[in-house]
Design a protein around this motif. Structure first.
Motif, PDB file in Angstrom:
ATOM      1  N   SER A   1       1.826 -11.613   8.634  1.00 47.23           N
ATOM      2  CA  SER A   1       1.667 -10.904   7.368  1.00 47.23           C
ATOM      3  C   SER A   1       1.816  -9.410   7.652  1.00 47.23           C
ATOM      4  O   SER A   1       0.983  -8.823   8.353  1.00 47.23           O
ATOM      5  N   PRO A   2       2.876  -8.782   7.156  1.00 41.69           N
ATOM      6  CA  PRO A   2       3.106  -7.369   7.490  1.00 41.69           C
ATOM      7  C   PRO A   2       2.068  -6.430   6.884  1.00 41.69           C
ATOM      8  O   PRO A   2       1.590  -6.669   5.779  1.00 41.69           O
ATOM      9  N   GLY A   3       1.720  -5.404   7.622  1.00 43.89           N
ATOM     10  CA  GLY A   3       0.727  -4.434   7.150  1.00 43.89           C
ATOM     11  C   GLY A   3       1.381  -3.232   6.505  1.00 43.89           C
ATOM     12  O   GLY A   3       2.539  -3.319   6.061  1.00 43.89           O
ATOM     13  N   ALA A   4       0.654  -2.099   6.494  1.00 38.63           N
ATOM     14  CA  ALA A   4       1.142  -0.920   5.777  1.00 38.63           C
ATOM     15  C   ALA A   4       1.358   0.283   6.690  1.00 38.63           C
ATOM     16  O   ALA A   4       1.633   1.370   6.202  1.00 38.63           O
ATOM     17  N   ASP A   5       1.234   0.088   8.008  1.00 43.43           N
ATOM     18  CA  ASP A   5       1.401   1.228   8.921  1.00 43.43           C
ATOM     19  C   ASP A   5       2.843   1.728   8.934  1.00 43.43           C
ATOM     20  O   ASP A   5       3.772   0.957   8.661  1.00 43.43           O
TER      21      ASP A   5
ATOM     22  N   TRP B   1       0.826  -1.224   0.000  1.00 42.09           N
ATOM     23  CA  TRP B   1       0.000   0.000   0.000  1.00 42.09           C
ATOM     24  C   TRP B   1       0.852   1.264   0.000  1.00 42.09           C
ATOM     25  O   TRP B   1       0.474   2.286  -0.556  1.00 42.09           O
ATOM     26  N   LYS B   2       2.039   1.193   0.614  1.00 39.25           N
ATOM     27  CA  LYS B   2       2.926   2.370   0.712  1.00 39.25           C
ATOM     28  C   LYS B   2       3.418   2.824  -0.663  1.00 39.25           C
ATOM     29  O   LYS B   2       3.852   3.947  -0.826  1.00 39.25           O
ATOM     30  N   LYS B   3       3.354   1.930  -1.631  1.00 39.19           N
ATOM     31  CA  LYS B   3       3.845   2.262  -2.983  1.00 39.19           C
ATOM     32  C   LYS B   3       2.726   2.798  -3.876  1.00 39.19           C
ATOM     33  O   LYS B   3       2.958   3.115  -5.035  1.00 39.19           O
ATOM     34  N   PHE B   4       1.506   2.847  -3.377  1.00 42.29           N
ATOM     35  CA  PHE B   4       0.385   3.360  -4.172  1.00 42.29           C
ATOM     36  C   PHE B   4       0.436   4.891  -4.175  1.00 42.29           C
ATOM     37  O   PHE B   4       0.695   5.511  -3.136  1.00 42.29           O
TER      38      PHE B   4
END
Lengths: 192, 158
Positions: B113-117, A75-78
């Protein structure tokens, strides 16, 4: 003696705060689920239900947080545009998928169990749903930013977020954000 | 005199060998053989059935830790699983922990499973986004035998 009284008062205040939080979350969930169930009951088919229920669900489910968590690390790459597109597609996918599970005229019987405060501003409400003769154990995970929002649903021990994270993370590793968006578009098209 | 020294050396060697075997047995048994520094995090599960101290903690199929202990949380009857993971592993706060099975009836393990924080779990933090062990027997039972309510509903329609 005085310090003991202070500790007791602090504990009592903390407990009353926790209780207030859980009660708020329970009221919020019951209202949302009842509203959705009534719409489902009155809808003539699943596609009509999907369009009718969307304005209600966007106010009770945090689709942005759900999409972010379903994608996971990638998500960080979006970029901004991709975040918006992925969130819209994911919301459509979830609404269409679950709308297809409802049968007009069938009203679920829901038993709410006591809410569990798992972390500050994070709550889980276990429920037992009896629908069309079958019984399901469903846990609603809620988080509070300004208001309470549903952030995950666990049906019979299987988390919605975990299920999608496995699939979308694999897509991201293959082709980045465009691959995730492509996969979501395909899934939405199938459920049209 | 020479023989006594030799016997003593052999005896000492045997004792050290036995001690090493006992140590390795305990370490492998509890699964605590992780190379490098580690830290502890907790996960809350509704059902931790099949998991035990020493069960593997995997991320992307790679062993990154072990289950240190499992205890019951009396306030909500949930299972709190303590995980010992490698210090080099930084896990975002919205990471997920799921109890999975190796194969269909194999050992249970914890899958991370790693998240996006942008914030990361610290030592002693708790993962609340979890997925418990799926009760396969109960699911098969439901599929095979249906539910009481279903049968009752069918009888009512007759």
């Amino acid at each position: 003696m005085r310090s003991f009284s202070l500790i007791l008062t602090a504990l009592a205040l903390a407990h009353s705060h926790l209780s207030a939080s859980t009660i708020d979350a329970e009221i919020f969930l019951k209202k949302a689920v009842t509203e959705v169930a009534h719409i489902a009951d009155a809808s003539e088919n699943s596609s009509a239900l999907a369009s009718k229920v969307r304005p209600v669900l966007v106010n009770v489910i945090s689709f942005e947080l759900m999409t972010r968590r379903a994608v996971g690390l990638g998500w960080k790459k979006f970029n901004e545009a991709q975040i918006k597109e992925a969130t819209d597609l994911f919301a459509t996918l979830i609404i269409r998928t679950y709308s297809s599970k409802f049968t007009p005229g069938e009203f679920p019987e829901i038993t709410y169990k006591p809410a569990i405060l798992v972390a500050p501003e994070r709550i889980e409400i276990p429920t037992r749903i009896l629908y069309r003769g079958s019984q399901y154990e469903v846990i609603y995970r809620q988080e509070k930013s300004v208001d309470w929002r549903i952030t995950d649903v666990v049906i019979e021990g299987v988390s919605l977020i975990a299920t999608y994270r496995t699939q979308l993370d694999a897509q991201f590793k293959q082709g980045g954000a465009p691959a995730v968006i492509g996969a979501l578009k395909k899934a939405v098209a199938i459920r049209q | 005199m020479k023989n006594t020294k030799l016997e003593l050396s052999v005896g000492l060697f045997v004792v050290l060998g036995i001690a090493a075997i006992i140590y390795l047995t305990i370490q492998v048994g509890t699964g605590s053989m992780l190379s490098g520094d580690t830290y502890l995090i907790e996960s809350r599960f509704a059902n931790a059935g099949g998991l035990h101290s020493g069960s593997a903690v995997l991320l992307a199929g790679v062993t990154v830790g072990r289950v240190e202990g499992i205890r019951m949380e009396p306030s909500d009857y949930s299972a709190i699983v303590t995980l010992r993971v490698l210090s080099s592993l930084r896990l975002p706060t919205d990471s997920m922990a799921s109890i999975k099975t190796t194969g269909l009836i194999g050992d249970k393990f914890v899958s991370l499973s790693p998240g996006a924080d942008d914030t990361y779990l610290k030592s002693g933090s708790r993962i609340t986004l979890t997925e418990s062990a799926v009760d396969l027997e109960s699911l098969i039972g439901k599929m095979a035998f249906g539910t009481v309510e279903k049968e009752k509903a069918q009888q009512d329609t007759k």
